[in-house]
Design a protein around this motif. Sequence first.
Motif, mmCIF file in Angstrom:
data_model
loop_
_atom_site.group_PDB
_atom_site.id
_atom_site.type_symbol
_atom_site.label_atom_id
_atom_site.label_comp_id
_atom_site.label_asym_id
_atom_site.label_seq_id
_atom_site.Cartn_x
_atom_site.Cartn_y
_atom_site.Cartn_z
ATOM 1 N N SER A 1 42.264 35.468 38.324
ATOM 2 C CA SER A 1 41.987 34.694 37.345
ATOM 3 C C SER A 1 42.106 34.995 36.018
ATOM 4 C CB SER A 1 40.542 33.988 37.530
ATOM 5 O OG SER A 1 39.575 34.738 37.342
ATOM 6 N N ILE A 2 42.189 36.424 35.627
ATOM 7 C CA ILE A 2 42.117 37.063 34.496
ATOM 8 C C ILE A 2 43.398 36.977 33.779
ATOM 9 C CG2 ILE A 2 41.455 39.131 32.944
ATOM 10 C CD1 ILE A 2 39.552 39.868 35.252
ATOM 11 N N LYS A 3 43.638 36.406 32.639
ATOM 12 C CA LYS A 3 44.794 36.764 32.005
ATOM 13 C C LYS A 3 45.233 37.603 30.962
ATOM 14 C CE LYS A 3 44.386 31.311 31.370
ATOM 15 N NZ LYS A 3 44.337 30.294 30.306
ATOM 16 N N SER A 4 44.291 38.483 30.673
ATOM 17 C CA SER A 4 44.430 39.516 29.841
ATOM 18 C C SER A 4 44.725 40.855 30.590
ATOM 19 C CB SER A 4 43.165 40.190 29.077
ATOM 20 O OG SER A 4 43.216 41.064 28.438
ATOM 21 N N PRO A 5 45.908 41.431 30.455
ATOM 22 C CA PRO A 5 46.510 42.645 31.167
ATOM 23 C C PRO A 5 45.291 43.955 30.954
ATOM 24 C CG PRO A 5 48.318 41.735 30.149
ATOM 25 C CD PRO A 5 47.021 41.094 29.628
ATOM 26 N N THR A 6 44.660 43.733 29.818
ATOM 27 C CA THR A 6 43.863 44.971 29.273
ATOM 28 C C THR A 6 42.349 44.799 30.279
ATOM 29 O OG1 THR A 6 44.565 44.878 27.028
ATOM 30 C CG2 THR A 6 42.468 45.849 27.511
ATOM 31 N N GLY A 7 41.994 43.605 30.214
ATOM 32 C CA GLY A 7 40.843 43.039 30.969
ATOM 33 C C GLY A 7 40.836 43.396 32.588
ATOM 34 N N VAL A 8 42.138 43.209 33.031
ATOM 35 C CA VAL A 8 42.285 43.532 34.542
ATOM 36 C C VAL A 8 42.419 45.227 34.628
ATOM 37 C CG1 VAL A 8 44.140 43.487 36.360
ATOM 38 C CG2 VAL A 8 43.656 41.501 35.024
ATOM 39 N N SER A 9 42.945 45.775 33.627
ATOM 40 C CA SER A 9 43.247 47.303 33.826
ATOM 41 C C SER A 9 41.870 47.819 33.689
ATOM 42 C CB SER A 9 44.168 47.770 32.722
ATOM 43 O OG SER A 9 44.304 49.363 32.480
ATOM 44 N N LYS A 10 40.796 47.505 32.869
ATOM 45 C CA LYS A 10 39.621 48.106 32.847
ATOM 46 C C LYS A 10 38.834 47.878 33.973
ATOM 47 C CE LYS A 10 39.253 48.095 27.944
ATOM 48 N NZ LYS A 10 38.360 47.598 26.515
ATOM 49 N N LEU A 11 38.868 46.567 34.571
ATOM 50 C CA LEU A 11 38.383 46.450 35.984
ATOM 51 C C LEU A 11 38.762 47.135 37.008
ATOM 52 C CD1 LEU A 11 37.689 42.504 35.509
ATOM 53 C CD2 LEU A 11 35.922 44.499 35.821
ATOM 54 N N ARG A 12 40.019 47.372 36.958
ATOM 55 C CA ARG A 12 40.485 48.203 37.991
ATOM 56 C C ARG A 12 40.118 49.660 37.999
ATOM 57 N NH1 ARG A 12 41.849 45.070 42.106
ATOM 58 N NH2 ARG A 12 43.559 43.547 42.006
ATOM 59 N N GLN A 13 40.016 50.320 36.653
ATOM 60 C CA GLN A 13 39.610 51.679 36.327
ATOM 61 C C GLN A 13 38.131 51.705 36.926
ATOM 62 O OE1 GLN A 13 40.545 53.334 32.424
ATOM 63 N NE2 GLN A 13 41.706 51.364 32.040
ATOM 64 N N LYS A 14 37.350 50.403 36.605
ATOM 65 C CA LYS A 14 35.928 50.684 37.120
ATOM 66 C C LYS A 14 35.846 50.443 38.484
ATOM 67 C CE LYS A 14 34.410 48.345 32.624
ATOM 68 N NZ LYS A 14 33.871 47.251 31.998
ATOM 69 N N GLU A 15 36.600 49.589 39.052
ATOM 70 C CA GLU A 15 36.810 49.747 40.535
ATOM 71 C C GLU A 15 37.018 50.985 41.256
ATOM 72 O OE1 GLU A 15 39.629 47.735 43.952
ATOM 73 O OE2 GLU A 15 39.633 46.666 41.841
ATOM 74 N N ALA A 16 37.872 51.629 40.699
ATOM 75 C CA ALA A 16 38.123 52.730 41.430
ATOM 76 C C ALA A 16 36.953 53.886 41.249
ATOM 77 C CB ALA A 16 39.334 53.392 40.725
ATOM 78 N N ILE A 17 36.271 53.981 39.900
ATOM 79 C CA ILE A 17 35.305 54.882 39.921
ATOM 80 C C ILE A 17 34.062 54.495 40.928
ATOM 81 C CG2 ILE A 17 33.251 55.395 38.196
ATOM 82 C CD1 ILE A 17 35.593 55.402 36.117
ATOM 83 N N VAL A 18 33.899 53.194 40.931
ATOM 84 C CA VAL A 18 32.719 52.842 41.963
ATOM 85 C C VAL A 18 33.113 53.408 43.352
ATOM 86 C CG1 VAL A 18 31.578 50.874 43.174
ATOM 87 C CG2 VAL A 18 31.947 50.930 40.494
#
Length: 293
Positions: free
Chosen positions: A248-265
């Motif tokens: 649902s997120i339109k911002s590529p930057t927002g998606v990228s940051k969440l994917r980075q955080k997901e990987a760290i978790v």
Amino acid sequence: MFNHKIYLVVLALAIFASCKKGDDLGDVSQIPGLGGDTWAGGPIDTWIRDSLTVPYNVTAKYKWDQGVLEFDKTLTPPKEEKIIPVLSSIKKVWIDNYVKEAGKSFMMKYIPKYFVLVGSASWNMDGTITLGTAEGGRQIMLYVLNDFRIKGMTGYVPSDSFNIKQMFHTIEHEFGHILHQTVLYPEEWKRISVGDYISDWNNTTDSSAHEKGFITMYAQSGPDEDFVEMISMMLTEGKGGYESIISSIKSPTGVSKLRQKEAIVVAYFKDVWGISFSSLQTRTRNSIDLLIK
């Protein structure tokens, strides 16, 4: 000692009552802590002993005791008919699944030993409510239990699933704090959203937070809250619910940051605790689904 709170933004009108100097205070022997707080154990106490105290050295305080609560808040006790359903659900969704993934010894070591149960929410001056707190890794206080209904309980409707998920969100959030206070997450976590954390997070929305790379608006309040909100949302929403948020997120930057955080978790759970986050996520969401579907 650490003290963490998880908040939910709501609007409300607070009503306060006062007493006059001449009011009759009744029998003070019935005030908790002054000799009036003993009782004969019943089915609830037996269930707590057999299901939590004996296997995990955990107890739960459900009898009213203002001395362990905030004196500046108007709170209500939990209804007794809610106690076993709430604690049984907590055991199935949270305790049992961590035991299956990390072992009983892990859970016995890190599980808070004392649960305090409150029927109502704890209202704050800024228009938020406190859903739960964790203190020093030893105690978790849970609020809003009188709204708890699962499939099969009188009055349950599918919309109640929000309240159920919210309770488990609180528990997973607070346990996440216990884990990172024991072994801190990697420093690279703080660099992902550096400069984006804000103090007035409650004046935003989840949707706007998503666009900036935060899983909830509360995650914007600081790196620690960001970390445990990721853990909590990924577990309670499950893989499908989490991916729905991402899509649902339109911002590529927002998606990228969440994917980075997901990987760290995911890496943190594997490298530090030897836990397959994907497996824990599936178990947790499946357990929640059994309560609401």
